[in-house]
Design an enzyme around this catalytic site. Structure first.
Site, mmCIF file in Angstrom:
data_model
loop_
_atom_site.group_PDB
_atom_site.id
_atom_site.type_symbol
_atom_site.label_atom_id
_atom_site.label_comp_id
_atom_site.label_asym_id
_atom_site.label_seq_id
_atom_site.Cartn_x
_atom_site.Cartn_y
_atom_site.Cartn_z
ATOM 1 N N THR B 43 0.825 -1.218 0.000
ATOM 2 C CA THR B 43 0.000 0.000 0.000
ATOM 3 C C THR B 43 0.854 1.261 0.000
ATOM 4 O O THR B 43 0.516 2.263 -0.609
ATOM 5 C CB THR B 43 -0.910 -0.001 1.258
ATOM 6 O OG1 THR B 43 -1.618 -1.232 1.282
ATOM 7 C CG2 THR B 43 -1.883 1.149 1.246
ATOM 8 N N SER B 47 1.607 3.982 -6.721
ATOM 9 C CA SER B 47 1.709 5.227 -7.479
ATOM 10 C C SER B 47 0.566 6.195 -7.196
ATOM 11 O O SER B 47 0.551 7.293 -7.730
ATOM 12 C CB SER B 47 1.781 4.911 -8.976
ATOM 13 O OG SER B 47 0.738 4.037 -9.323
ATOM 14 N N HIS B 51 -6.842 3.335 -11.206
ATOM 15 C CA HIS B 51 -6.739 2.934 -12.603
ATOM 16 C C HIS B 51 -8.106 2.797 -13.261
ATOM 17 O O HIS B 51 -9.096 2.463 -12.611
ATOM 18 C CB HIS B 51 -5.960 1.618 -12.711
ATOM 19 C CG HIS B 51 -4.522 1.780 -12.363
ATOM 20 N ND1 HIS B 51 -3.582 2.223 -13.271
ATOM 21 C CD2 HIS B 51 -3.868 1.611 -11.191
ATOM 22 C CE1 HIS B 51 -2.404 2.293 -12.667
ATOM 23 N NE2 HIS B 51 -2.552 1.931 -11.410
ATOM 24 N N VAL B 174 1.143 -13.116 13.042
ATOM 25 C CA VAL B 174 0.435 -14.396 13.158
ATOM 26 C C VAL B 174 1.436 -15.519 12.889
ATOM 27 O O VAL B 174 2.093 -15.547 11.845
ATOM 28 C CB VAL B 174 -0.751 -14.467 12.182
ATOM 29 C CG1 VAL B 174 -1.391 -15.845 12.216
ATOM 30 C CG2 VAL B 174 -1.767 -13.387 12.535
ATOM 31 N N ILE B 341 -2.462 -9.666 -4.483
ATOM 32 C CA ILE B 341 -3.089 -8.369 -4.748
ATOM 33 C C ILE B 341 -1.988 -7.334 -4.916
ATOM 34 O O ILE B 341 -1.413 -6.846 -3.945
ATOM 35 C CB ILE B 341 -4.042 -7.946 -3.602
ATOM 36 C CG1 ILE B 341 -4.988 -9.078 -3.231
ATOM 37 C CG2 ILE B 341 -4.806 -6.687 -3.986
ATOM 38 C CD1 ILE B 341 -5.952 -9.518 -4.305
ATOM 39 N N CYS B 406 6.592 21.833 10.672
ATOM 40 C CA CYS B 406 7.048 21.425 9.337
ATOM 41 C C CYS B 406 6.856 22.612 8.402
ATOM 42 O O CYS B 406 5.740 22.986 8.076
ATOM 43 C CB CYS B 406 6.237 20.213 8.859
ATOM 44 S SG CYS B 406 6.500 19.796 7.134
ATOM 45 N N CYS B 443 12.466 19.856 2.069
ATOM 46 C CA CYS B 443 13.620 19.724 2.970
ATOM 47 C C CYS B 443 13.750 18.298 3.478
ATOM 48 O O CYS B 443 14.729 17.956 4.129
ATOM 49 C CB CYS B 443 13.568 20.731 4.113
ATOM 50 S SG CYS B 443 12.775 20.141 5.618
#
Lengths: 542, 483
Positions: B43, B47, B51, B174, B341, B406, B443
């Site tokens: 995940t 990109s 789709h 698990v 997947i 930030c 940065c």
């Protein structure tokens, strides 16, 4: 949005060496209402974290540490009653919608000599966020952008590999070590031989971090730093080498390095693996122009600002100086440009400003930045110890000229000194310096000690005079054991004859007692104000 | 032993989506995750594209779930209050054979149910995207290609599930599944949990988990994808569509895509690697991306790259390419698995999650809709993006909103403190990257990392060495300079 009573003549964004100098000189030229916005919790910009010396050689004729240099400017700020808002980040500069008559009213109270036609001038409005008041808006006729610069990151160098913890830009590591008291790692490789990289190499070695290698590029730092930071500690330096890849999944485990050919390709046949837990990136600086861009003073894709003689960015009332304009090697030259910028802004705001004589004199100082490209001067000249090479080259750091003095090997024949063998110095002091550099090199030790009950965990310290290089370990051992309690005044002697030397360990900044429940809201400004006595002290007798 | 109706293994996009689907019903659901946060597997290395569905084989589960999933995102993002945009995709051909590929893809898209696909001329493609290589001959235009932030998505889905009663356990691996009467004992490094039903969305470990209950038939191996991230795009030369090309040689599916946050992304590569930990970028990989990116958009400015990253997806190795598909199946009684997947798994996830739930139902899980299911999430917008009124209120509550931490993404200390109090709070620096984009700007954390260490060690009341970048072993600092 808080916008009551926030009317100024000039707003300076950034309280680093450039912004401070701009504010101070504008005030001295007659601009009365000045606001400085600083996003950190303290004034001085990068200076308070630069505990090393070498500041002020040009403007003050002294080798001050960063905090000492900052203290000088902060003292002027206080004296001139300039308001510094810390913890305040400027977000945008926009044309103000204020009515002209408002300005007329406000300006009516000013002395007639200062009266100008500025009531017709456009006003600018700066929106900023600050811890004290939240979102604010302030207006002024002029704005100085002194936002400084930021460091290039590893990613910008397109270096592949993993991105574990332990990769820091040199400036971040400096902030951690000198302000926050954090040790960034235990074994380090430094990529880049710019000044910050070299200074951090020494800083890390002094604090027990094993600096395995410095990977140098063609454009290196000041020769002074190569001598004092690299040679003194015999840190291996590889010119023309770079990092091929970074390894480690969670924390850096090592780097693969290789020489870089002239065409930019790496010679992977010669690659080597260097285990380390920290990679320091000192690959250069970039002007920080986000505010300019967000405010529309700069094309979105332009890399740098263009300024005129008076440091105006080409928009009436907007000025810029320091590393936001171009990267300077010395804080002195940033301050110098800041002063020029302050005068430029004053000339704009007051139409024709009166420049005090001493400020004029300051503006006449010529600052040449003695860059030391080792490759230019023949590789090895500064790297190899004096034993191998016949002639010893010494960079004099006593005065702004930075003479490169040559001491012939024969100079020390028969146990005496043949002065004729020392050439290249500009004055007698330089010759003495070169002599001592060859016989018994002396260094000012700059570091920090633990301080209790203060706003910051560390107090920057220095030896009041240069001490023998060979005594550095003894001094550091004493420093590491030492702790003091706030308050401490700048210039205060902490340890007499530290490490058995003739030098005293003195505080190179003041430390205030923490009273506030919100320590971050008090400012370094006051911390540095503490001991203005430093200027009088004999501590600075070189 | 704690008893659950359903235990989900793996908190990636599909695991969390399935959890959210199940949280609509009166069920006790637990999701266990080996990593320290949600979305740490495939995940994360995605990109960020929704789709259109013209790549997968016509009529395959991959193709159908992609198209169906894509269509669900509009409503989903509204509920979750996260941004997405159907920016459109342009699949271009630079050579004659490529045109054939375009037609083939269009056929696939139609078979999968994609709408609005259109064959356009090179000229039309250039009009849509002026920065395209002028050599473009023809293109397939897909209006339903969208962009989204995978980080924001997986977090919002997980938070929504959590808000609706799903328990999350991290750093919980698990180790085995023991059948018991009607269900399983889920044996983990953090103890045992009883589960009437088990959902296996373990991604890279999907086959391993399935093998606890049945013989192996699928082999899942790591396949790495590398990406370049560019600085926020400037309006003068902005790439607005997702751009990809019909390959001339073995160029891989490397594409250029704007991100929902305004950056530009180039990648991925596709190579087999030894382990799922191999998330290193390589010189060859990055050079490959650069060359394909330059082929598609010749003027691309590599000087604007702010970072590169790589992620590893779960690839089924023992099925030939032509037959490869997502595998969503009942692995054993009371257990469903989703295997292999990878791309376009995120797009397909809303559909696949529903499929998982319906398979559970078939296995006997009774689904009684909850009356009080909370569809919508509170906004995750940072302080500086909020309305003036909200800003005034927030600042009143806490002056920390006045402190920017930030600088690049303009995130305040108040935002950080807020996120710490929310469901599924971050446990390390990377968690803030996902939740607030801290350190993702130009940065790359140089300014904010030291301050983040300070804030977190204060808030969590731990020493700075205990502040991690990602997970155990990734401490950012090594102690004090002066004790």
């Amino acid at each position: 949005m808080n916008d009551f009573n926030k009317e100024y003549d000039l707003i300076v964004v950034g309280a680093g060496p450039g912004g401070l100098a701009a504010a101070v000189s504008a005030k001295r030229c007659g601009v009365s209402r000045i606001l400085i916005l600083e996003r950190r919790d303290y004034g001085g910009g990068i200076l308070p974290q630069c505990v090393h010396d070498g500041f002020g050689l040009y403007l003050y004729g002294q080798s001050l540490t960063g905090p000492e240099y900052a203290a000088k400017w902060m003292a002027q700020l206080k004296e001139l009653n300039i308001h510094l808002e810390t913890g305040a980040m400027a977000l945008k500069i926009l044309p103000s919608h204020e009515e002209a008559f408002h300005e007329e009213e406000n300006r009516g109270q000013r002395e007639s000599t200062e009266r100008t036609d500025s009531s017709k001038k456009k006003k600018w409005s700066v929106s900023y966020l600050c811890r004290r008041e939240g979102l604010c808006q302030a207006s002024a006729y002029g704005v100085v952008i002194a936002t400084g610069c930021r460091e290039k990151t590893l990613a910008q160098l397109h270096i592949p590999g993993s991105r574990p913890a332990g990769i820091y830009t040199a400036g971040s590591a400096q902030y951690m070590m000198n302000i926050q008291n954090y040790l960034p790692g235990k074994t380090a490789v430094i990529l880049g031989s710019g000044d910050i990289g070299l200074i951090m190499a020494r800083r890390m070695i002094l604090e027990g971090i094993h600096v395995k290698l410095i990977l140098g590029q063609k454009s290196t730092g000041l020769v002074r730093n190569i001598v004092q930071c690299v040679e003194d500690f015999q840190i291996p330096m590889r010119y023309g080498w770079s990092v091929v890849s970074v390894h480690g999944y969670k924390r850096v485990k090592g780097v693969t390095i290789a020489p870089v050919h002239e065409d930019g390709q790496m010679d992977l046949l010669k690659k080597e693996y260097v285990p380390c837990d920290t990679l320091l990136v000192a690959a250069g600086l970039l002007p920080e122009l986000e505010l300019c861009r967000d405010s529309g003073f700069l094309e979105e894709d332009a890399a740098s600002l263009t300024v005129d003689e008076g440091l105006s960015v080409g928009v009436p009332g907007i000025f810029a100086c320091g590393n936001a304009v171009k990267i300077h090697d010395l804080a002195d030259s940033v301050s110098y440009e800041g002063q020029k910028c302050g005068v430029g802004a004053a000339n704009y705001i007051l139409r024709q400003a009166w420049v005090p004589e001493d400020l004029k004199a300051q503006l006449d100082i010529k600052i040449c930045e003695p860059k030391g490209s080792v490759t230019d001067k023949g590789e090895g000249a500064f790297q190899k110890g004096d034993k191998d090479s016949k002639d010893r080259k010494v960079i004099c750091i006593l005065c702004p000229l930075g003479c490169q003095i040559t001491v012939k090997n024969d100079a020390f024949k028969h146990g005496t000194i043949d002065l004729a063998c020392i050439t290249g110095q500009g004055c007698e002091k330089g010759r003495d310096y070169a002599f001592s550099e060859c016989k018994d090199p002396k260094r000012t030790v700059t570091t920090s000690v633990k301080v209790e009950g203060s706003l910051f965990p560390l107090l920057p310290v220095r030896t009041h005079i240069p001490i023998s290089k060979s005594d550095i370990p003894a001094v550091m051992a004493a420093v590491k054991k030492y702790r003091c309690k706030a308050p401490v005044a700048i210039g205060e002697i902490l340890i007499k004859n530290v490490g058995g030397t003739h030098g005293n360990l003195i505080a190179s900044a003041g430390a205030l007692v923490t009273h506030s429940a919100f320590p971050q809201e008090a400012s370094w400004e006051e911390t540095l104000m503490e001991g203005e006595s430093m200027e009088k002290g004999e501590a600075y007798d070189f | 032993m704690k008893q659950y109706d359903v235990v989900i293994i793996g908190a990636g996009i599909l695991g969390t989506m399935t959890a959210r689907e199940l949280s609509r019903y009166d069920l006790k659901v637990l999701i266990v995750e080996r990593a320290y946060d949600v979305g740490e597997g495939a995940t994360k290395a995605n990109s960020g594209i929704l789709h259109a569905g013209f790549h997968p084989r016509g009529g395959s589960l991959k193709g159908i779930s992609c198209v169906e999933g894509n269509g669900k995102y509009g409503q989903l993002c509204k509920e979750l209050q996260i941004p997405m945009a159907y920016v459109g995709g342009i699949f271009v051909a630079f050579h004659e054979e490529g045109i054939h590929t375009l037609h083939e893809k269009m056929k696939r898209g139609i078979e999968n149910g994609a709408t609005g696909l259109q064959m356009i001329s090179g000229k039309e493609a250039l009009a849509l995207e002026p920065s395209l290589n002028p050599k473009v001959l023809q293109a397939l235009y897909a209006p339903t290609t969208g962009i989204i932030s995978p980080f924001q998505l997986v977090l919002a889905v997980a938070k929504s599930a959590n808000l609706n009663g799903v328990d999350f356990l991290f750093q919980t691996e698990v180790l085995n599944l023991f059948p018991k009467e009607a269900g399983y004992v889920v044996h983990t490094n953090q103890g045992d949990f009883g589960a009437d039903y088990v959902v296996n969305t373990a991604g890279e470990e999907g086959a391993t988990v399935e093998n606890f209950v049945r013989p192996a038939d699928l082999i899942i191996k790591p396949r790495r994808g590398q990406f370049y991230v560019f600085d926020k795009q400037v309006s003068s030369c902005k790439i607005k569509h997702v751009l990809y090309q019909a390959q001339e040689m073995d160029e891989g599916g490397t594409l250029l895509a704007p991100t929902i946050d305004g950056n530009l992304l180039a990648g991925p590569t596709s190579e087999n690697v030894k382990s799922f930990h191999c998330n290193e970028t390589t010189a060859e990989g990055l050079a490959h991306i650069e060359s394909v990116a330059k082929k598609i958009v010749p003027e691309i400015d590599m000087g604007r790259v702010i970072t590169s990253f790589a992620g590893v997806r779960a690839n089924i190795k023992n099925v030939i390419k032509e037959e490869k598909d997502f595998v969503v199946r009942v692995s054993a009684a009371h257990m469903v698995s989703a295997l292999g997947i990878k791309n376009p798994g995120m797009t397909a996830a809303p559909f696949l999650a529903e499929r998982m739930v319906s398979l559970l139902k078939k296995e006997g899980l009774s689904l009684h809709p909850k009356k009080n299911f909370i569809k919508e999430l509170p906004s995750n917008q940072p302080f500086l993006e909020r309305s003036e009124k909200e800003q005034a209120q927030l600042f009143q509550q806490n002056h920390a909103y006045g402190q920017v931490v930030c600088r690049c993404e303009k995130i305040t200390e108040g935002d950080i403190l807020r996120v710490l109090k929310e469901p599924l709070p971050p446990k390390s620096l990377n968690g803030f990257k996902k939740r607030l984009r801290i350190g993702m700007g130009r940065c790359q954390g140089a300014f904010c990392t030291p301050n983040m260490i300070e804030i977190l060690s204060r808030e969590w009341n731990v020493s700075p060495e205990q502040i991690l970048k990602s997970t155990k072993g990734s401490s950012l600092v090594k102690g004090w300079v002066r004790k």
